[in-house]
Design a protein around this motif. Structure first.
Motif, PDB file in Angstrom:
ATOM      1  N   MET A 156      26.145  30.410  20.692  1.00 25.49           N
ATOM      2  CA  MET A 156      27.449  30.076  21.273  1.00 25.49           C
ATOM      3  C   MET A 156      27.470  30.452  22.754  1.00 25.49           C
ATOM      4  N   THR A 157      28.522  29.995  23.419  1.00 24.54           N
ATOM      5  CA  THR A 157      28.630  30.155  24.863  1.00 24.54           C
ATOM      6  C   THR A 157      29.386  31.425  25.236  1.00 24.54           C
ATOM      7  N   THR A 158      28.952  32.092  26.295  1.00 29.33           N
ATOM      8  CA  THR A 158      29.735  33.155  26.911  1.00 29.33           C
ATOM      9  C   THR A 158      30.758  32.517  27.836  1.00 29.33           C
ATOM     10  N   LEU A 159      32.009  32.937  27.706  1.00 28.23           N
ATOM     11  CA  LEU A 159      33.072  32.438  28.578  1.00 28.23           C
ATOM     12  C   LEU A 159      33.402  33.507  29.614  1.00 28.23           C
ATOM     13  N   LEU A 160      33.320  33.127  30.886  1.00 29.41           N
ATOM     14  CA  LEU A 160      33.580  34.036  31.998  1.00 29.41           C
ATOM     15  C   LEU A 160      34.855  33.600  32.710  1.00 29.41           C
ATOM     16  N   VAL A 161      35.702  34.577  33.027  1.00 29.55           N
ATOM     17  CA  VAL A 161      36.878  34.317  33.855  1.00 29.55           C
ATOM     18  C   VAL A 161      36.772  35.227  35.071  1.00 29.55           C
ATOM     19  N   ILE A 162      36.713  34.635  36.270  1.00 31.29           N
ATOM     20  CA  ILE A 162      36.673  35.437  37.484  1.00 31.29           C
ATOM     21  C   ILE A 162      38.088  35.485  38.051  1.00 31.29           C
ATOM     22  N   ALA A 163      38.562  36.703  38.347  1.00 33.08           N
ATOM     23  CA  ALA A 163      39.971  36.859  38.689  1.00 33.08           C
ATOM     24  C   ALA A 163      40.193  38.073  39.580  1.00 33.08           C
ATOM     25  N   LYS A 164      41.353  38.063  40.229  1.00 31.78           N
ATOM     26  CA  LYS A 164      41.842  39.218  40.977  1.00 31.78           C
ATOM     27  C   LYS A 164      43.019  39.835  40.227  1.00 31.78           C
ATOM     28  N   GLU A 165      43.120  41.158  40.280  1.00 36.07           N
ATOM     29  CA  GLU A 165      44.317  41.809  39.778  1.00 36.07           C
ATOM     30  C   GLU A 165      45.524  41.236  40.538  1.00 36.07           C
ATOM     31  N   PRO A 166      46.570  40.809  39.808  1.00 33.78           N
ATOM     32  CA  PRO A 166      47.715  40.169  40.477  1.00 33.78           C
ATOM     33  C   PRO A 166      48.620  41.176  41.198  1.00 33.78           C
ATOM     34  N   THR A 221      39.466  30.263  22.278  1.00 31.79           N
ATOM     35  CA  THR A 221      38.319  29.358  22.312  1.00 31.79           C
ATOM     36  C   THR A 221      37.113  30.030  21.658  1.00 31.79           C
ATOM     37  N   PRO A 222      36.423  29.352  20.753  1.00 36.30           N
ATOM     38  CA  PRO A 222      35.228  29.956  20.154  1.00 36.30           C
ATOM     39  C   PRO A 222      34.218  30.330  21.235  1.00 36.30           C
ATOM     40  N   ALA A 223      33.691  31.544  21.148  1.00 39.44           N
ATOM     41  CA  ALA A 223      32.759  32.019  22.172  1.00 39.44           C
ATOM     42  C   ALA A 223      31.875  33.112  21.603  1.00 39.44           C
ATOM     43  N   ARG A 224      30.699  33.206  22.178  1.00 37.39           N
ATOM     44  CA  ARG A 224      29.794  34.298  21.834  1.00 37.39           C
ATOM     45  C   ARG A 224      30.330  35.619  22.392  1.00 37.39           C
ATOM     46  N   ARG A 225      30.884  35.536  23.600  1.00 38.35           N
ATOM     47  CA  ARG A 225      31.392  36.709  24.313  1.00 38.35           C
ATOM     48  C   ARG A 225      32.413  36.226  25.327  1.00 38.35           C
ATOM     49  N   ARG A 226      33.434  37.039  25.575  1.00 37.65           N
ATOM     50  CA  ARG A 226      34.454  36.717  26.578  1.00 37.65           C
ATOM     51  C   ARG A 226      34.453  37.833  27.610  1.00 37.65           C
ATOM     52  N   VAL A 227      34.289  37.443  28.885  1.00 45.77           N
ATOM     53  CA  VAL A 227      34.126  38.430  29.947  1.00 45.77           C
ATOM     54  C   VAL A 227      35.123  38.133  31.067  1.00 45.77           C
ATOM     55  N   LEU A 228      35.876  39.149  31.462  1.00 48.00           N
ATOM     56  CA  LEU A 228      36.735  39.064  32.641  1.00 48.00           C
ATOM     57  C   LEU A 228      36.008  39.742  33.795  1.00 48.00           C
ATOM     58  N   VAL A 229      35.668  38.964  34.806  1.00 48.37           N
ATOM     59  CA  VAL A 229      34.980  39.472  35.996  1.00 48.37           C
ATOM     60  C   VAL A 229      36.077  39.740  37.021  1.00 48.37           C
ATOM     61  N   LEU A 230      36.437  41.003  37.182  1.00 44.24           N
ATOM     62  CA  LEU A 230      37.710  41.362  37.806  1.00 44.24           C
ATOM     63  C   LEU A 230      37.542  42.119  39.112  1.00 44.24           C
ATOM     64  N   GLU A 231      38.345  41.717  40.098  1.00 40.11           N
ATOM     65  CA  GLU A 231      38.545  42.520  41.301  1.00 40.11           C
ATOM     66  C   GLU A 231      39.859  43.270  41.114  1.00 40.11           C
ATOM     67  N   GLY A 232      39.771  44.596  40.997  1.00 40.47           N
ATOM     68  CA  GLY A 232      40.957  45.392  40.729  1.00 40.47           C
ATOM     69  C   GLY A 232      40.899  46.020  39.349  1.00 40.47           C
ATOM     70  N   ALA A 233      42.069  46.330  38.807  1.00 39.85           N
ATOM     71  CA  ALA A 233      42.152  47.032  37.522  1.00 39.85           C
ATOM     72  C   ALA A 233      42.844  46.170  36.479  1.00 39.85           C
ATOM     73  N   PRO A 234      42.442  46.287  35.210  1.00 44.58           N
ATOM     74  CA  PRO A 234      43.118  45.538  34.149  1.00 44.58           C
ATOM     75  C   PRO A 234      44.570  45.994  34.001  1.00 44.58           C
ATOM     76  N   GLY A 235      45.405  45.099  33.497  1.00 42.96           N
ATOM     77  CA  GLY A 235      46.805  45.415  33.252  1.00 42.96           C
ATOM     78  C   GLY A 235      47.225  44.972  31.869  1.00 42.96           C
ATOM     79  N   PRO A 236      48.522  45.049  31.571  1.00 42.04           N
ATOM     80  CA  PRO A 236      49.024  44.664  30.245  1.00 42.04           C
ATOM     81  C   PRO A 236      48.849  43.187  29.933  1.00 42.04           C
ATOM     82  N   TRP A 237      48.482  42.403  30.934  1.00 40.67           N
ATOM     83  CA  TRP A 237      48.243  40.974  30.743  1.00 40.67           C
ATOM     84  C   TRP A 237      46.897  40.684  30.082  1.00 40.67           C
ATOM     85  N   LEU A 238      46.051  41.703  29.922  1.00 43.91           N
ATOM     86  CA  LEU A 238      44.714  41.490  29.347  1.00 43.91           C
ATOM     87  C   LEU A 238      44.770  41.570  27.829  1.00 43.91           C
TER      88      LEU A 238
END
Length: 202
Positions: A1-11, A47-64
């Motif tokens: 299966m596919t790894t899904l990557l989301v590249i994002a900034k802390e809002p 979405t079906p995925a092997r792995r889900r990765v958030l590539v983040l600038e900043g810190a995670p929040g309650p939106w994760l």
């Protein structure tokens, strides 16, 4: 299966969606960015995925939502950060950003059995999705980012690969973009937040 990557900034106000100001305040732009990110992560979580990765600038929040690995973005330009995101993958990977809350699980459910790459063009000349069956950071390093030719330059880097194209999507960059994207995904947090701001006299 596919790894899904989301590249994002802390809002955070003043750090995200600066092209929305004006007409929105930095705080309102950050609220819209958070809603867009939350919608995006919700779709990836479904979405079906092997792995889900958030590539983040900043810190995670309650939106994760649960089910994501969080990886800190590396230093350097966006091309280097995208390349590093793929370098951390073992096997097929599909990367998207936080600016297309209208994305769906159907669009992200990709199959590399008959291709080696996926490319999703953005309507502003960039790209909203990039998938590689064998992640190769050299296919991203040196691509000029945030220009009207970014998508064409990135697509050219896939020369020699069997590429399947995904439908074009609109990134949320301006207030005009925001209105059109909210109309395309009226049931999401992003549309609700935009409507809330409009109802507050925006």
């Amino acid at each position: 299966m596919t790894t899904l990557l989301v590249i994002a900034k802390e809002p955070r106000p003043g750090r995200v969606k600066t092209r929305l100001t004006p007409p929105f305040t930095p705080e309102e732009a950050a609220a819209l960015a958070e809603a867009s990110l939350a919608d995006t992560l919700d779709v990836v979580a479904r979405t079906p995925a092997r792995r889900r990765v958030l590539v983040l600038e900043g810190a995670p929040g309650p939106w994760l939502p649960p089910g994501f690995d969080v990886v800190r973005q590396c230093a350097g330009g966006l091309d280097e950060r995208l390349a590093a995101a793929f370098a951390g993958c073992d096997g097929p990977a599909l990367l998207i950003g936080m600016d297309t809350p209208q994305v769906t699980p159907e669009l992200l459910t990709v199959d590399f059995s008959d291709c080696e790459a996926y490319f999703g063009p953005a309507e502003d000349g960039g790209f909203w999705a990039l998938g590689l069956a064998q992640p190769d950071p050299s296919r991203l390093r040196g691509v000029p980012m945030s220009t009207p030719r970014t998508g064409a330059a990135q697509r050219a880097r896939l020369t020699g690969l069997r590429v399947r194209q995904l439908p074009p999507l609109r990134d949320v960059d301006t207030a005009h973009d925001a209105a059109l994207v909210a109309k395309a995904a009226p049931g999401g947090r992003f549309a609700a937040e935009l409507a809330r701001l409009a109802g507050a006299g925006r």
